[in-house]
Write an enzyme that holds these catalytic residues in place. Structure first.
Site, mmCIF file in Angstrom:
data_model
loop_
_atom_site.group_PDB
_atom_site.id
_atom_site.type_symbol
_atom_site.label_atom_id
_atom_site.label_comp_id
_atom_site.label_asym_id
_atom_site.label_seq_id
_atom_site.Cartn_x
_atom_site.Cartn_y
_atom_site.Cartn_z
ATOM 1 N N GLY A 46 0.814 -1.226 0.000
ATOM 2 C CA GLY A 46 0.000 0.000 0.000
ATOM 3 C C GLY A 46 0.837 1.260 0.000
ATOM 4 N N ALA A 47 1.739 1.373 -0.998
ATOM 5 C CA ALA A 47 2.687 2.502 -0.952
ATOM 6 C C ALA A 47 2.429 3.578 -1.998
ATOM 7 C CB ALA A 47 4.121 1.976 -1.082
ATOM 8 N N ASN A 101 1.765 -2.438 5.623
ATOM 9 C CA ASN A 101 1.165 -1.116 5.820
ATOM 10 C C ASN A 101 -0.267 -1.018 5.314
ATOM 11 O OD1 ASN A 101 1.153 2.006 5.941
ATOM 12 N ND2 ASN A 101 0.835 1.549 3.761
ATOM 13 N N SER A 116 -2.233 0.599 15.181
ATOM 14 C CA SER A 116 -2.884 1.880 15.487
ATOM 15 C C SER A 116 -3.103 1.961 16.994
ATOM 16 C CB SER A 116 -4.238 1.954 14.781
ATOM 17 O OG SER A 116 -5.031 2.979 15.319
ATOM 18 N N TYR A 157 -11.867 -2.600 13.000
ATOM 19 C CA TYR A 157 -10.533 -2.017 12.805
ATOM 20 C C TYR A 157 -9.660 -2.251 14.048
ATOM 21 C CZ TYR A 157 -7.119 1.673 11.585
ATOM 22 O OH TYR A 157 -5.981 2.375 11.280
ATOM 23 N N ALA A 179 -9.952 -4.562 16.306
ATOM 24 C CA ALA A 179 -9.615 -5.993 16.419
ATOM 25 C C ALA A 179 -8.492 -6.352 15.454
ATOM 26 C CB ALA A 179 -10.852 -6.846 16.140
ATOM 27 N N LYS A 223 -6.152 -4.407 14.299
ATOM 28 C CA LYS A 223 -4.882 -3.795 14.716
ATOM 29 C C LYS A 223 -4.341 -4.448 15.986
ATOM 30 C CE LYS A 223 -4.619 -0.869 11.299
ATOM 31 N NZ LYS A 223 -3.617 -1.103 10.250
HETATM 32 P P1 NAI Z 1 -4.361 5.204 2.917
HETATM 33 O O1 NAI Z 1 -5.775 4.795 2.665
HETATM 34 O O2 NAI Z 1 -3.910 6.556 2.476
HETATM 35 O O3 NAI Z 1 -3.382 4.111 2.287
HETATM 36 C C1 NAI Z 1 -3.619 2.736 2.428
HETATM 37 C C2 NAI Z 1 -3.017 2.022 1.248
HETATM 38 O O4 NAI Z 1 -3.329 0.627 1.335
HETATM 39 C C3 NAI Z 1 -3.597 2.521 -0.088
HETATM 40 O O5 NAI Z 1 -2.527 2.712 -0.989
HETATM 41 C C4 NAI Z 1 -4.483 1.370 -0.527
HETATM 42 O O6 NAI Z 1 -4.591 1.235 -1.930
HETATM 43 C C5 NAI Z 1 -3.763 0.167 0.071
HETATM 44 N N1 NAI Z 1 -4.666 -0.976 0.203
HETATM 45 C C6 NAI Z 1 -5.837 -1.026 0.882
HETATM 46 N N2 NAI Z 1 -6.409 -2.222 0.706
HETATM 47 C C7 NAI Z 1 -5.577 -2.943 -0.093
HETATM 48 C C8 NAI Z 1 -5.620 -4.260 -0.645
HETATM 49 N N3 NAI Z 1 -6.637 -5.097 -0.398
HETATM 50 N N4 NAI Z 1 -4.589 -4.661 -1.416
HETATM 51 C C9 NAI Z 1 -3.552 -3.845 -1.693
HETATM 52 N N5 NAI Z 1 -3.461 -2.588 -1.208
HETATM 53 C C10 NAI Z 1 -4.465 -2.151 -0.424
HETATM 54 O O7 NAI Z 1 -4.111 4.989 4.453
HETATM 55 P P2 NAI Z 1 -2.987 5.545 5.465
HETATM 56 O O8 NAI Z 1 -3.631 6.534 6.318
HETATM 57 O O9 NAI Z 1 -1.740 5.878 4.743
HETATM 58 O O10 NAI Z 1 -2.786 4.230 6.349
HETATM 59 C C11 NAI Z 1 -1.702 3.331 6.203
HETATM 60 C C12 NAI Z 1 -1.738 2.391 7.389
HETATM 61 O O11 NAI Z 1 -1.631 3.146 8.587
HETATM 62 C C13 NAI Z 1 -3.032 1.591 7.498
HETATM 63 O O12 NAI Z 1 -2.747 0.274 7.923
HETATM 64 C C14 NAI Z 1 -3.799 2.341 8.566
HETATM 65 O O13 NAI Z 1 -4.721 1.515 9.228
HETATM 66 C C15 NAI Z 1 -2.677 2.792 9.467
HETATM 67 N N6 NAI Z 1 -2.996 3.919 10.329
HETATM 68 C C16 NAI Z 1 -3.425 5.104 9.805
HETATM 69 C C17 NAI Z 1 -3.733 6.155 10.663
HETATM 70 C C18 NAI Z 1 -4.205 7.480 10.156
HETATM 71 O O14 NAI Z 1 -4.605 8.309 10.987
HETATM 72 N N7 NAI Z 1 -4.164 7.748 8.858
HETATM 73 C C19 NAI Z 1 -3.620 6.011 12.119
HETATM 74 C C20 NAI Z 1 -3.166 4.729 12.543
HETATM 75 C C21 NAI Z 1 -2.868 3.733 11.669
#
Ligand code: NAI
Length: 248
Positions: free
Chosen positions: A13-14, A91, A143, A156, A158, A160
């Site tokens: 997910g980058a 991620n 998280s 979510y 659960a 994490k």
């Molecule tokens: P985001 O939504 O901007 O990025 C998530 C990425 O994961 C996206 O590129 C998406 O395409 C990819 N993704 C999702 N489902 C997928 C799948 N089935 N197969 C392949 N790729 C997939 O989210 P963000 O905010 O950058 O979050 C990244 C991580 O950090 C997540 O695990 C999120 O739960 C965690 N996180 C985020 C927080 C926040 O406040 N934004 C706080 C705590 C944790």
């Protein structure tokens, strides 16, 4: 010399958000970067170019992290292309919020599979590679919600919390093989994921954070760099809060 010179990192997910920030930072520290994306081919290609501009090798792999077989194939392709995997970052993650009484089965499964089963899928596929190398580093993005819970996010939270137990178990099983596994637990991070949250809710969150603001993605990426680099060579099974004091 960069902190990750000579290493290959695989990040899920980058193409945006935290994963994108980690990919850029790791590349700027000298790592070759393989990354997994789900949908946007154009965006993935532009991130690939962006990373290559740091003078490292970079390649995007289209794969659904929920799918065990797809992940096996993808990791095989990464090894074929890069020859090794030194760093795995789990991620990719989603939210699909709702109060428990209204939460449907699909809503539960989708979040658990994307956030938790994905880590199992990738660690299963990468661990044999790392064991052959006699070294490896696994980082999962959990998280604060996984530690403290959150109304409306039972699925979510659960997923994490599951990542924490999973990582500690993996850390115990693989430490003697030279493989470390850690977790970062961000609080509120300003990304596309949280941009869909109502501004009044965000204001409430910030009021409850001792540092009175959300994190920038680069602040999360720098904590990740510490845990995947040799700077943290004696740290495994650890959960690092990166939350502006939110979880105190
Ligand atoms: P985001 O939504 O901007 O990025 C998530 C990425 O994961 C996206 O590129 C998406 O395409 C990819 N993704 C999702 N489902 C997928 C799948 N089935 N197969 C392949 N790729 C997939 O989210 P963000 O905010 O950058 O979050 C990244 C991580 O950090 C997540 O695990 C999120 O739960 C965690 N996180 C985020 C927080 C926040 O406040 N934004 C706080 C705590 C944790």
């Amino acid at each position: 010399m960069g902190q990750l010179e000579g290493k290959t990192a695989l990040i899920t997910g980058a193409t945006r958000g935290i994963g994108h920030a980690m990919a850029k930072l790791f590349a700027s520290e000298g790592a070759d970067v393989a990354f997994v994306y789900r949908n946007s081919d154009d965006l993935a290609a532009s991130v690939e170019d962006e990373l290559k501009a740091c003078g490292v090798r970079a390649k995007a792999f289209k794969s659904d992290v929920q799918d065990f077989q797809q992940v096996q194939t993808t990791v095989g392709e990464v090894v074929k292309e890069f020859g090794r995997i030194d760093i795995l970052v789990n991620n990719a993650g989603i939210t699909c919020d709702g109060l428990l009484l209204r939460m449907g089965e699909q809503q539960w499964d989708e979040v658990i599979d994307t956030n938790l089963k994905s880590a199992f899928n990738f660690v299963k596929a990468c661990a044999p590679v790392m064991m052959r190398q006699r070294s490896g580093n696994i980082l999962s993005v959990a998280s604060v919600v996984g530690i403290h819970g959150n109304a409306g996010q039972a699925n979510y939270a659960a997923s994490k919390a599951g990542l924490v137990g999973f990582t500690k178990s993996v850390a115990k099983e693989l430490a003697s093989r030279g493989i470390r596994a850690n977790v970062i637990a961000p609080g509120f991070v300003v990304t596309e994921m949280t941009a869909k949250v109502d501004p009044s809710v965000v204001e409430g969150w910030c009021a409850g954070i001792p540092m009175k603001r959300g994190a920038d993605v680069d602040e999360i990426a720098r904590a990740a760099l510490f845990l995947v680099s040799d700077q943290s060579s004696y740290i495994t099974g650890h959960v690092l809060d990166v939350d502006g004091g939110m979880g105190m």
